[in-house]
Structures are given as C-alpha cells and as structure tokens.
Design a protein around this motif. Sequence first.
Motif, mmCIF file in Angstrom:
data_model
loop_
_atom_site.group_PDB
_atom_site.id
_atom_site.type_symbol
_atom_site.label_atom_id
_atom_site.label_comp_id
_atom_site.label_asym_id
_atom_site.label_seq_id
_atom_site.Cartn_x
_atom_site.Cartn_y
_atom_site.Cartn_z
ATOM 1 N N MET A 1 30.130 28.493 24.915
ATOM 2 C CA MET A 1 31.064 27.989 25.928
ATOM 3 C C MET A 1 32.199 28.996 26.117
ATOM 4 N N GLN A 2 32.390 29.422 27.362
ATOM 5 C CA GLN A 2 33.489 30.339 27.658
ATOM 6 C C GLN A 2 34.689 29.539 28.173
ATOM 7 N N ARG A 3 35.866 29.913 27.716
ATOM 8 C CA ARG A 3 37.094 29.183 28.047
ATOM 9 C C ARG A 3 37.945 30.001 29.006
ATOM 10 N N ILE A 4 38.321 29.377 30.114
ATOM 11 C CA ILE A 4 39.179 30.024 31.111
ATOM 12 C C ILE A 4 40.480 29.234 31.209
ATOM 13 N N LEU A 5 41.583 29.927 31.109
ATOM 14 C CA LEU A 5 42.905 29.315 31.175
ATOM 15 C C LEU A 5 43.587 29.757 32.466
ATOM 16 N N TYR A 6 44.145 28.807 33.224
ATOM 17 C CA TYR A 6 44.843 29.135 34.473
ATOM 18 C C TYR A 6 46.327 28.815 34.334
ATOM 19 N N LEU A 7 47.176 29.785 34.715
ATOM 20 C CA LEU A 7 48.626 29.627 34.618
ATOM 21 C C LEU A 7 49.261 29.740 35.999
ATOM 22 N N HIS A 8 49.952 28.706 36.405
ATOM 23 C CA HIS A 8 50.590 28.678 37.730
ATOM 24 C C HIS A 8 51.887 29.484 37.736
ATOM 25 N N GLY A 9 52.438 29.658 38.915
ATOM 26 C CA GLY A 9 53.668 30.415 39.080
ATOM 27 C C GLY A 9 54.915 29.553 38.957
ATOM 28 N N PHE A 10 56.053 30.186 39.174
ATOM 29 C CA PHE A 10 57.353 29.506 39.080
ATOM 30 C C PHE A 10 57.441 28.400 40.130
ATOM 31 N N ALA A 11 57.967 27.242 39.712
ATOM 32 C CA ALA A 11 58.146 26.084 40.602
ATOM 33 C C ALA A 11 56.822 25.623 41.202
ATOM 34 N N SER A 12 55.728 25.822 40.462
ATOM 35 C CA SER A 12 54.411 25.391 40.901
ATOM 36 C C SER A 12 53.820 24.475 39.838
ATOM 37 N N SER A 13 52.502 24.228 39.908
ATOM 38 C CA SER A 13 51.884 23.317 38.951
ATOM 39 C C SER A 13 50.376 23.486 38.947
ATOM 40 N N SER A 14 49.724 22.695 38.112
ATOM 41 C CA SER A 14 48.265 22.700 38.034
ATOM 42 C C SER A 14 47.630 22.103 39.289
ATOM 43 N N LEU A 15 48.456 21.534 40.168
ATOM 44 C CA LEU A 15 47.959 20.960 41.414
ATOM 45 C C LEU A 15 48.174 21.878 42.606
ATOM 46 N N SER A 16 48.587 23.118 42.344
ATOM 47 C CA SER A 16 48.766 24.069 43.441
ATOM 48 C C SER A 16 47.413 24.355 44.097
ATOM 49 N N THR A 17 47.456 24.870 45.314
ATOM 50 C CA THR A 17 46.217 25.153 46.048
ATOM 51 C C THR A 17 45.313 26.099 45.264
ATOM 52 N N LYS A 18 45.881 27.196 44.742
ATOM 53 C CA LYS A 18 45.056 28.167 44.013
ATOM 54 C C LYS A 18 44.481 27.556 42.733
ATOM 55 N N ALA A 19 45.286 26.769 42.025
ATOM 56 C CA ALA A 19 44.795 26.150 40.794
ATOM 57 C C ALA A 19 43.634 25.205 41.084
ATOM 58 N N VAL A 20 43.769 24.395 42.124
ATOM 59 C CA VAL A 20 42.717 23.434 42.479
ATOM 60 C C VAL A 20 41.460 24.169 42.943
ATOM 61 N N GLN A 21 41.621 25.216 43.759
ATOM 62 C CA GLN A 21 40.472 25.988 44.209
ATOM 63 C C GLN A 21 39.757 26.656 43.037
ATOM 64 N N THR A 22 40.539 27.196 42.106
ATOM 65 C CA THR A 22 39.966 27.876 40.957
ATOM 66 C C THR A 22 39.221 26.899 40.061
ATOM 67 N N GLN A 23 39.828 25.732 39.833
ATOM 68 C CA GLN A 23 39.178 24.725 38.998
ATOM 69 C C GLN A 23 37.862 24.270 39.616
ATOM 70 N N ALA A 24 37.854 24.045 40.927
ATOM 71 C CA ALA A 24 36.635 23.598 41.604
ATOM 72 C C ALA A 24 35.530 24.646 41.482
ATOM 73 N N TYR A 25 35.890 25.909 41.613
ATOM 74 C CA TYR A 25 34.887 26.975 41.535
ATOM 75 C C TYR A 25 34.295 27.068 40.128
ATOM 76 N N PHE A 26 35.144 27.103 39.122
ATOM 77 C CA PHE A 26 34.660 27.256 37.754
ATOM 78 C C PHE A 26 33.932 26.006 37.255
ATOM 79 N N ALA A 27 34.270 24.834 37.818
ATOM 80 C CA ALA A 27 33.598 23.593 37.414
ATOM 81 C C ALA A 27 32.114 23.624 37.759
ATOM 82 N N ALA A 28 31.765 24.415 38.771
ATOM 83 C CA ALA A 28 30.371 24.495 39.200
ATOM 84 C C ALA A 28 29.562 25.495 38.371
ATOM 85 N N LEU A 29 30.208 26.215 37.467
ATOM 86 C CA LEU A 29 29.529 27.225 36.667
ATOM 87 C C LEU A 29 29.097 26.634 35.320
#
Length: 196
Positions: free
Chosen positions: A1-29
């Motif tokens: 199992m490979q582990r990927i960690l995503y870190l958002h920017g200042f004044a952002s969150s795990s619900l940012s557009t890039k975070a959600v897009q990234t999570q959706a992409y990696f979830a399919a792998l």
Amino acid sequence: MQRILYLHGFASSSLSTKAVQTQAYFAALPNVHFQALDLPYTPDAAMQVLEQAIVQPPTAIIGSSLGGFLATVLAERIGCRACVINPAVAPHRVLSQFLGEYEHPVLQQRYQVQAQHMQQLEALMPMRLQQPSRYLVLLQSGDEVLDYRLAVDYYQGAQVQLVTGGDHSFVGYQDYLPHIADFCLQPQETGSQITV
C-alpha cells in the motif's frame, strides 16, 4: 500500500478544489491510501499535526502554496518524493503581509497569525535540497500571490514544469493529475528539467 499525503495552502482546507480533485483521482487507483489533512494556521501547531501523520512515512507528499513549503520541509526530513504546486518559498516574507485573525473552514477554530509565526516558518525552511530529483514542481507564471522565479531558483535540479499564464490556484490542475500520480507512485529518479 502506497501512502499519499496532501497538504493545503494558507487559509485553505482539505475541502479545497485541488484537494478534492486529488483525492478523487487517487481514490480510483489500486493500493493507494490518500490522506488530505486539515492543518492549523500556526506553523508549530501545523508541524505537530504533521509529525503525527508521518509516523507511517508517506510514499509521497503533495502540497500547494504554503502546503508546498511544508511538503518540502517533510520530504527533506523523511526522504520521500514531493509534488509541490505553486509552492511558497521563504513564506515568512510573504505571510508577514497577512497578519491577523482567520477562521479555519473545516476545523471551525479561529487563529491569530502573528509576527512570531514568521520566525517559526523561517526556522523550518531548508537552506538547500538534499536530493532535488525527488521533487516535481508545477508553476504558473501568472501566479499573482507568489513569484514563480523564486521557486525556479530554489528547486534547481528538480523536475520543474513552468506553465505560461495561469494564476495562484494553478489553472487546469486536474489535467496534471495523471503526471502527478505517476511521479508520486513510481520509484524512479527524475533529472533536472524545465518545460514551458
């Protein structure tokens, strides 16, 4: 199992557009565990959260803006790969313009960003990269928040992709996810490269 960690920017969150897009992409792998953290705004508090998260070292870290800076700090400490998107270089110089109170949209906590936090950021900054080939750096020259040229200079020897135009959000980010995943999940060394 490979582990990927995503870190958002200042004044952002795990619900940012890039975070959600990234999570959706990696979830399919297959055989990938993806985690997008919600980080406090103060550097010391953010590092406490990150130190707990890397008890099991990730295969790679993806970070945007200030998250790109923190991804670099962690990658230098644990020796993993990192993909950074419009990363903050020397963020203590930029964030000194944004002192004040903020509310985290997910943690629902208020944070006071103070001058002393700039000193904490400065102390975290690696002076040089030990192995630049472990980094994929995505930059857009139209970034209105950060000077992309600082990142080009700091990440010398990394795989740098410089896109003309765009903005700080990194326009068209979703189109780069296959390349990001390939970089993060393949145990290969990449050479110095700048593309426009």
